[in-house]
Write an enzyme that holds these catalytic residues in place. Structure first.
Site, mmCIF file in Angstrom:
data_model
loop_
_atom_site.group_PDB
_atom_site.id
_atom_site.type_symbol
_atom_site.label_atom_id
_atom_site.label_comp_id
_atom_site.label_asym_id
_atom_site.label_seq_id
_atom_site.Cartn_x
_atom_site.Cartn_y
_atom_site.Cartn_z
ATOM 1 N N ASP A 204 -36.156 -10.784 -3.650
ATOM 2 C CA ASP A 204 -35.034 -10.115 -4.298
ATOM 3 C C ASP A 204 -34.475 -9.085 -3.325
ATOM 4 O O ASP A 204 -35.222 -8.265 -2.769
ATOM 5 C CB ASP A 204 -35.516 -9.441 -5.598
ATOM 6 N N ASN A 212 -22.808 -4.001 -3.908
ATOM 7 C CA ASN A 212 -21.606 -4.493 -4.589
ATOM 8 C C ASN A 212 -20.721 -3.342 -5.071
ATOM 9 O O ASN A 212 -19.490 -3.373 -4.919
ATOM 10 C CB ASN A 212 -21.992 -5.377 -5.772
ATOM 11 N N HIS A 217 -17.651 -6.900 -3.933
ATOM 12 C CA HIS A 217 -18.375 -8.162 -4.096
ATOM 13 C C HIS A 217 -18.218 -9.079 -2.890
ATOM 14 O O HIS A 217 -19.061 -9.944 -2.652
ATOM 15 C CB HIS A 217 -17.904 -8.868 -5.368
ATOM 16 N N ASP A 221 -21.276 -10.955 -1.264
ATOM 17 C CA ASP A 221 -21.342 -12.392 -0.988
ATOM 18 C C ASP A 221 -21.743 -12.654 0.463
ATOM 19 O O ASP A 221 -22.515 -13.583 0.752
ATOM 20 C CB ASP A 221 -19.998 -13.058 -1.283
ATOM 21 N N GLU A 247 -29.164 -12.103 -6.932
ATOM 22 C CA GLU A 247 -29.673 -11.822 -5.590
ATOM 23 C C GLU A 247 -31.118 -12.265 -5.412
ATOM 24 O O GLU A 247 -31.790 -11.890 -4.452
ATOM 25 C CB GLU A 247 -29.563 -10.327 -5.288
#
Length: 342
Positions: A204, A212, A217, A221, A247
């Protein structure tokens, strides 16, 4: 049973076509015996037995590719046999066979079977009243085969696209959770059969929501795709990577345990520390690792890895925890490396 039919397209086709053939041929076999036409009745019975055996084999073995080919051969050869024995009425049995071969076998084999069947009937010639009828039959058989080929080809392409959409994560290009569930089941079965060790790693990205929120975002990404690229470069071809959600990612590592597994995890952790960046600085990840135990189910295996990941997050993040609570020791400085990928 219904689950297998829903998830295995080829098996569902074999079952549907086989059941339809049995329902369609059985009344004619009975009628021909009652009419005293024993030869035609024996041919129909032989076709039925061949279909039943093939269907049974497909369900028991799961070998739908070979079963489909055998079923296509039985259907075409049976239609030719019926045409030569019964005559003109038997010609009609070949038309459904010309269509179904493209769903049971590869296009090349289907074309060979269809041409061979039509040529065999034409060479025998006994089923035709005239040359005009024979060539008319050949022409219509060609048209039916061509249409079936086009339809089967388009259906195959569309099915592959749907399977791709259903099993691949669109952002990262790796397999999604649905694929993961299937692969974990296969891994557990293989481990039970061969004794090969399997390790499951849940990772994670630390503070991903903050990335973010602060940088957008789009940056998030980019972090996800960069992470996937690094993991692919630093794992073997036999290892499998899945996006578990958000994630979180899952690594399935066959054939590693003990010290070797710890070395792998140390390297992955250090590679991410060294090469994962975003506008706000370094990106780290937490890892939960679980070795598959003998006789253990997939749900329990995954739950132990998830519990280890939770412990890694709760005890400070940017660390590797095994399912028994053991922390992987910190490697010496400069231990990170970037292998080219096996």
């Amino acid at each position: 049973m219904l689950h297998r039919l829903k998830t295995d397209f080829r098996l569902s086709i074999i079952t549907l076509l086989g059941a339809s053939a049995i329902l369609g041929i059985t009344p004619f076999a009975v009628m021909r015996f009652m009419q005293g036409n024993r030869l035609a009745g024996v041919v129909d019975t032989a076709i039925l037995l061949g279909i039943l055996v093939t269907l049974t084999y497909a369900w028991i073995s799961g070998d739908t590719r070979r079963s489909g080919l055998v079923l296509a051969v039985i259907a075409c050869s049976g239609a030719v046999a019926v045409g030569t024995v019964v005559g003109e009425p038997g010609l009609f049995w070949l038309y459904p066979c010309l269509v179904t071969t493209f769903f049971l076998a590869s296009p090349r084999i289907a074309v060979v079977l269809n041409i061979s069947s039509v040529v065999a009937l034409m060479v025998h010639g006994g089923a035709f009243r005239s040359d005009v009828q024979m060539w008319s039959f050949a022409s219509t058989a060609f048209v039916v085969s061509a249409c079936a080929y086009v339809f089967a080809h388009r259906n195959h392409d569309q099915r592959e696209r749907l399977e791709h959409l259903a099993t691949i994560d669109p952002l990262t290009g790796i397999k999604n959770r649905r694929s993961m569930d299937q692969e974990l089941d296969l891994a557990a079965a293989d481990a039970e059969r061969t004794g090969l060790p399997y390790a499951l790693v849940l990772l994670d990205i630390d503070h991903f929501k903050k990335i973010n929120d602060e940088h957008g975002h789009g940056v998030g990404d980019d972090v996800l795709t960069d992470l996937v690229a690094l993991l692919k470069q630093n794992t073997r071809k036999s290892d499998q990577l899945f996006r578990y959600g958000g994630e979180e990612f899952v690594l399935l590592l066959p054939g590693v345990d003990g010290i070797g597994l710890k070395a792998v995890m140390n390297n992955l952790q250090q590679v991410l520390r060294k090469y994962m960046k975003h506008p706000g600085g370094t990106v780290t990840a937490s890892f939960g690792v679980a070795l598959l135990e003998h006789g253990e189910g997939v749900d329990s295996w995954l739950a132990r890895a998830d519990a280890a990941l939770y412990e890694a997050k709760e005890t400070g993040r940017d660390r590797v925890v095994f399912s028994d609570g053991q922390l992987v020791p910190e490697p010496a400085a400069g231990a990170a490396r970037m292998p080219s990928g096996a």
